[in-house]
Design a protein around this motif. Structure first.
Motif, PDB file in Angstrom:
ATOM      1  N   VAL A   1      -6.911  -4.708 -24.124  1.00 51.44           N
ATOM      2  CA  VAL A   1      -6.124  -4.141 -23.030  1.00 51.44           C
ATOM      3  C   VAL A   1      -6.971  -4.179 -21.770  1.00 51.44           C
ATOM      4  N   VAL A   2      -6.450  -4.792 -20.711  1.00 56.62           N
ATOM      5  CA  VAL A   2      -7.138  -4.839 -19.430  1.00 56.62           C
ATOM      6  C   VAL A   2      -6.459  -3.858 -18.488  1.00 56.62           C
ATOM      7  N   VAL A   3      -7.222  -2.892 -18.004  1.00 54.87           N
ATOM      8  CA  VAL A   3      -6.712  -1.918 -17.033  1.00 54.87           C
ATOM      9  C   VAL A   3      -7.488  -2.108 -15.732  1.00 54.87           C
ATOM     10  N   GLU A   4      -6.866  -2.594 -14.738  1.00 57.06           N
ATOM     11  CA  GLU A   4      -7.471  -2.889 -13.440  1.00 57.06           C
ATOM     12  C   GLU A   4      -8.559  -3.973 -13.559  1.00 57.06           C
ATOM     13  N   ALA A   5      -8.270  -5.093 -12.980  1.00 55.52           N
ATOM     14  CA  ALA A   5      -9.229  -6.203 -12.940  1.00 55.52           C
ATOM     15  C   ALA A   5      -9.000  -6.958 -11.645  1.00 55.52           C
ATOM     16  N   GLY A   6     -10.083  -7.291 -10.970  1.00 49.71           N
ATOM     17  CA  GLY A   6      -9.973  -8.057  -9.742  1.00 49.71           C
ATOM     18  C   GLY A   6      -9.553  -9.483 -10.026  1.00 49.71           C
ATOM     19  N   TRP A   7      -9.371 -10.239  -8.958  1.00 48.19           N
ATOM     20  CA  TRP A   7      -8.938 -11.632  -9.090  1.00 48.19           C
ATOM     21  C   TRP A   7      -9.876 -12.411  -9.999  1.00 48.19           C
ATOM     22  N   ARG A   8     -11.181 -12.173  -9.848  1.00 47.25           N
ATOM     23  CA  ARG A   8     -12.191 -12.744 -10.727  1.00 47.25           C
ATOM     24  C   ARG A   8     -13.017 -11.587 -11.274  1.00 47.25           C
ATOM     25  N   SER A   9     -13.044 -11.429 -12.576  1.00 47.69           N
ATOM     26  CA  SER A   9     -13.749 -10.279 -13.137  1.00 47.69           C
ATOM     27  C   SER A   9     -14.218 -10.561 -14.550  1.00 47.69           C
ATOM     28  N   GLY A  10     -15.181  -9.750 -14.983  1.00 44.87           N
ATOM     29  CA  GLY A  10     -15.667  -9.861 -16.348  1.00 44.87           C
ATOM     30  C   GLY A  10     -14.606  -9.481 -17.356  1.00 44.87           C
ATOM     31  N   ALA A  11     -13.699  -8.574 -16.948  1.00 44.08           N
ATOM     32  CA  ALA A  11     -12.631  -8.161 -17.850  1.00 44.08           C
ATOM     33  C   ALA A  11     -11.724  -9.344 -18.180  1.00 44.08           C
ATOM     34  N   ARG A  12     -11.474 -10.199 -17.200  1.00 43.39           N
ATOM     35  CA  ARG A  12     -10.654 -11.379 -17.465  1.00 43.39           C
ATOM     36  C   ARG A  12     -11.391 -12.346 -18.395  1.00 43.39           C
TER      37      ARG A  12
ATOM     38  N   ALA B   1      -5.097  -6.873  -9.046  1.00 35.54           N
ATOM     39  CA  ALA B   1      -4.681  -8.251  -8.783  1.00 35.54           C
ATOM     40  C   ALA B   1      -4.878  -9.146  -9.996  1.00 35.54           C
ATOM     41  N   GLY B   2      -5.980  -8.958 -10.714  1.00 35.75           N
ATOM     42  CA  GLY B   2      -6.242  -9.770 -11.896  1.00 35.75           C
ATOM     43  C   GLY B   2      -5.243  -9.498 -13.007  1.00 35.75           C
ATOM     44  N   CYS B   3      -4.862  -8.229 -13.185  1.00 34.68           N
ATOM     45  CA  CYS B   3      -3.865  -7.883 -14.203  1.00 34.68           C
ATOM     46  C   CYS B   3      -2.520  -8.520 -13.866  1.00 34.68           C
TER      47      CYS B   3
END
Length: 375
Positions: A236-247, A273-275
């Protein structure tokens, strides 16, 4: 002084020398056994390509010292030969390519009270930005807390922001959580989470594929993300920027066959934005709460209907007088037996006979003001 078996010493030595995933090491251990593989690395009796990757650290035989340190911390080295090795989780790496990063870890250094295979049996990874907003922290706490209360282990990376919120919410409801680090488990990283990591170890476990003393590095965070994904039933990804480690963790989830989910945020929020991008491009399924997460990642038949749907299905069992009296009960407030008789069109004695049955089945209740609807 603790006496360690030769296999454990060999695994600890290889973990120190290789430090991370290695295609060749897995093949070498499979062919020769861990002790002989360690001897070959130590003496340089290897093909040139692999010898060049190990010779700089081949002399660092700190296995006994590392194992002693782990024992003093209440930790241990978990190897593929250990009963608590999460073997079926690691099988997902078998279908990947031959790149080094596509491999399962050599071994795992663990500080924690629970067996690793047990706590990862039913688990969800929750990840996101370090620069989380109050909205992201709130949603994370709701999802993690509800999952933990329902018996799910919450896995994350112990970073500031969403990771920390997921760990704290899980601990807050007495749940089990696992932190996967990109450094040695003897290092509190980030240092501001030193106490949190201690609490996590008491609840579930702090895990790393890197030996004690290893410092954080960007490439280690990327490698760490694959373990977060591998040890979970879904991400589950909660808040991720356009480019992020979560992505990056989400990408690993898709490669390893794990369902990926994302929580939408305000359309004006850069933190989400990433989500939004993952949802829009079909990389992740939209989820808003723990029930949604279980619908996607849980076993078939678990969480596949909402509370409202479950209530409707339960009402299907009512018929005849029971149905008429139930429909006469108010949505709010209460009614007397006489009022229920008028509303249902039944005789008072029939209403009186039916109400206790509805109460036993959990559809109705009563107090000094009269009878009321429960479901």
């Amino acid at each position: 002084m603790t006496i360690y078996d030769p296999d454990t010493l060999a695994w600890a030595y290889l973990s120190r020398v290789v430090q991370g995933p290695s295609t060749y090491l897995g093949t070498l251990v499979e062919q020769l056994g861990v002790q002989e593989a360690a001897r070959c690395v130590r003496t340089g009796d290897l093909p040139l390509e692999f010898r060049e990757k190990t010779q700089a650290r081949a002399h660092l035989d700190t296995a006994r010292r590392d194992l002693d340190l782990m024992e003093a911390m209440g930790g241990r080295l978990v190897t593929p030969q250990s009963p608590e090795w999460p073997a079926w989780r690691m099988l997902a790496f078998d279908g990947l390519g031959r790149a080094a990063e596509d491999n399962s870890p050599c071994a795992l250094w663990v500080v924690g009270s629970e067996k690793l295979a047990d706590v990862t049996e039913r688990s969800i990874a929750i990840v996101g930005t370090r620069a989380s907003t109050s909205y992201g922290d709130h949603v994370t706490a709701e999802i993690a807390g509800d999952l933990a209360a329902d018996g799910w282990t919450v896995i994350s990376g112990a970073a500031f922001g969403i990771d920390g919120a997921a760990h704290r919410a899980t601990l807050g409801v007495g749940g089990v959580t696992v932190a996967v680090l990109a450094c040695g488990v003897d290092r509190a990283y980030p240092s501001g989470h030193a106490r949190l990591l201690q609490q996590i170890a008491r609840s579930g476990g702090v895990v790393s594929e890197y030996p004690p003393g290893t410092t954080p590095a960007k490439f280690r965070f990327l490698a760490r993300n694959r373990l977060v994904a591998a040890m979970s039933d879904g991400i589950v990804v909660v808040e991720a920027g356009w480019r992020s480690g979560a992505r990056n963790t989400a990408t690993w989830g898709r490669r390893l066959g794990r369902p990926v989910m994302a929580v939408p945020g305000p359309v004006t929020s850069a933190s989400s934005a990433g989500c939004h991008r993952m949802i829009r491009e079909g990389e992740a399924l939209l989820v808003a709460n723990a029930s949604d997460v279980v619908d996607v990642a849980g076993p078939v038949g678990v969480g596949d209907c909402s509370e409202d749907e479950a209530a409707v299905r339960a009402l299907d069992s009512l018929s005849g007088n029971s149905r008429l009296v139930y429909e006469a009960l108010p949505g709010s407030g209460s009614r007397s037996v006489n009022q229920l008789a008028e509303e249902s069109g039944l005789l008072i004695n029939h209403v009186r006979a039916t109400l206790p049955l509805l109460e036993l089945e959990g559809f109705a209740g009563s107090d000094t003001t009269g009878w009321f609807r429960i479901k």
